[in-house]
Motif scaffolding. Structure first.
Motif, PDB file in Angstrom:
ATOM      1  N   ALA A  95     -20.467  43.223  35.645  1.00 27.73           N
ATOM      2  CA  ALA A  95     -19.524  42.468  34.823  1.00 27.73           C
ATOM      3  C   ALA A  95     -20.238  41.355  34.046  1.00 27.73           C
ATOM      4  O   ALA A  95     -19.943  41.115  32.874  1.00 27.73           O
ATOM      5  CB  ALA A  95     -18.421  41.881  35.700  1.00 27.73           C
ATOM      6  N   SER A  96     -21.177  40.690  34.686  1.00 27.39           N
ATOM      7  CA  SER A  96     -21.935  39.631  34.015  1.00 27.39           C
ATOM      8  C   SER A  96     -22.777  40.181  32.872  1.00 27.39           C
ATOM      9  O   SER A  96     -22.903  39.551  31.817  1.00 27.39           O
ATOM     10  CB  SER A  96     -22.841  38.906  35.019  1.00 27.39           C
ATOM     11  N   ALA A  97     -23.360  41.364  33.075  1.00 23.85           N
ATOM     12  CA  ALA A  97     -24.152  41.989  32.019  1.00 23.85           C
ATOM     13  C   ALA A  97     -23.285  42.294  30.800  1.00 23.85           C
ATOM     14  O   ALA A  97     -23.714  42.138  29.657  1.00 23.85           O
ATOM     15  CB  ALA A  97     -24.818  43.267  32.538  1.00 23.85           C
ATOM     16  N   ILE A  98     -22.056  42.742  31.032  1.00 21.64           N
ATOM     17  CA  ILE A  98     -21.129  43.016  29.927  1.00 21.64           C
ATOM     18  C   ILE A  98     -20.720  41.719  29.244  1.00 21.64           C
ATOM     19  O   ILE A  98     -20.654  41.634  28.012  1.00 21.64           O
ATOM     20  CB  ILE A  98     -19.895  43.770  30.446  1.00 21.64           C
ATOM     21  N   GLN A  99     -20.459  40.678  30.032  1.00 17.21           N
ATOM     22  CA  GLN A  99     -20.010  39.400  29.477  1.00 17.21           C
ATOM     23  C   GLN A  99     -21.050  38.797  28.534  1.00 17.21           C
ATOM     24  O   GLN A  99     -20.706  38.237  27.486  1.00 17.21           O
ATOM     25  CB  GLN A  99     -19.705  38.419  30.605  1.00 17.21           C
ATOM     26  N   ALA A 141     -27.908  46.375  33.755  1.00 17.46           N
ATOM     27  CA  ALA A 141     -28.256  45.202  32.953  1.00 17.46           C
ATOM     28  C   ALA A 141     -29.481  45.471  32.081  1.00 17.46           C
ATOM     29  O   ALA A 141     -29.524  45.070  30.905  1.00 17.46           O
ATOM     30  CB  ALA A 141     -28.503  44.000  33.859  1.00 17.46           C
ATOM     31  N   ALA A 142     -30.476  46.151  32.634  1.00 18.95           N
ATOM     32  CA  ALA A 142     -31.674  46.467  31.866  1.00 18.95           C
ATOM     33  C   ALA A 142     -31.339  47.389  30.698  1.00 18.95           C
ATOM     34  O   ALA A 142     -31.873  47.234  29.583  1.00 18.95           O
ATOM     35  CB  ALA A 142     -32.725  47.112  32.766  1.00 18.95           C
ATOM     36  N   THR A 143     -30.444  48.336  30.920  1.00 22.88           N
ATOM     37  CA  THR A 143     -30.035  49.246  29.857  1.00 22.88           C
ATOM     38  C   THR A 143     -29.313  48.505  28.743  1.00 22.88           C
ATOM     39  O   THR A 143     -29.570  48.724  27.559  1.00 22.88           O
ATOM     40  CB  THR A 143     -29.119  50.345  30.428  1.00 22.88           C
ATOM     41  N   LEU A 144     -28.398  47.611  29.107  1.00 25.75           N
ATOM     42  CA  LEU A 144     -27.666  46.853  28.084  1.00 25.75           C
ATOM     43  C   LEU A 144     -28.597  45.951  27.285  1.00 25.75           C
ATOM     44  O   LEU A 144     -28.407  45.763  26.077  1.00 25.75           O
ATOM     45  CB  LEU A 144     -26.552  46.025  28.724  1.00 25.75           C
TER      46      LEU A 144
END
Length: 221
Positions: free
Chosen positions: A65-69, A36-39
């Protein structure tokens, strides 16, 4: 630990190995916190997510999955080898899913190790049922499949090759007219078409993104 390629116009994250921490091989660990930090750092560049994972921790999978969403840019998941278990619902969370001809995607019921008395074991079973319902809801929403059909496929531990994933709505269809690699006129600023029947992003009614082998193409409807 996943690898990153951050180019000027596009970024790539390699989600290879275990979802969550891998006790036996820490280099293969892919935690939701780091992902998530990377995204957040890469946003809003268009993002390619290359996946080769047999799965791992279900809750770490939910976090990834939430980080991608919530990622602000366009996301494309490429299943390079396998997207199984927790990696399956991570893959379908991307705006588009592209599978190589030899890739596999697998969905199944969640499982765990537990111990305790009868009441404690029943609680563990109830929690597993709830997790299965959550996973089925994600896959149904992103593919267009009925939740009941997804649950049946999970109960049976279903393996999809590229064509089967296309047929189920889990990946982009294999048909092409115009290759994306060729020059093309400027397009409206609408979001490009997604590979899923249902998603949270706006569809572009003028074209679709499709896949043939390992190449992506754009077709006009």
């Amino acid at each position: 630990m996943f690898q990153i390629k951050n180019e000027a116009q596009r970024a790539t994250v390699y989600l290879y190995g275990t979802i969550g921490s891998d006790f036996w091989d820490m280099d293969s660990s892919n935690t939701a916190k780091n992902f998530a930090a990377t995204l957040d750092e890469l946003s809003p560049k268009p993002l390619d997510i290359r996946i080769d994972s047999c799965g791992g921790d279900v809750y770490e999978g939910f976090g990834i999955a939430s980080a991608i969403q919530r990622y602000e840019g366009d996301t494309t998941a490429y299943v390079d080898g396998i997207a199984a278990s927790a990696a399956s619902y991570i893959a379908v969370m991307a705006d588009k899913v592209i599978m190589s001809d030899f890739a596999q995607l697998m969905i199944h019921d969640a499982w765990t190790y537990t111990s305790g008395n009868a009441a404690e074991l029943l609680v563990a079973a109830e929690r597993l049922e709830a997790v299965d319902g959550t996973i089925a809801g994600i896959i149904a929403a992103r593919s267009g499949m009925d939740v009941e059909d997804v649950r049946s496929a999970m109960d049976a531990e279903t393996w999809y090759d590229a064509q089967a994933a296309v047929d189920a709505g889990l990946a982009a269809p294999k048909a092409a007219i115009e290759a994306l690699s060729t020059p093309k006129p400027a397009e409206p600023e609408d979001e490009p078409g997604k590979s899923h029947a249902a998603n949270t992003m706006q569809q572009n009614e003028g074209c679709r993104l499709l896949v043939l082998g390992n190449r992506v193409y754009r077709t006009k409807e």
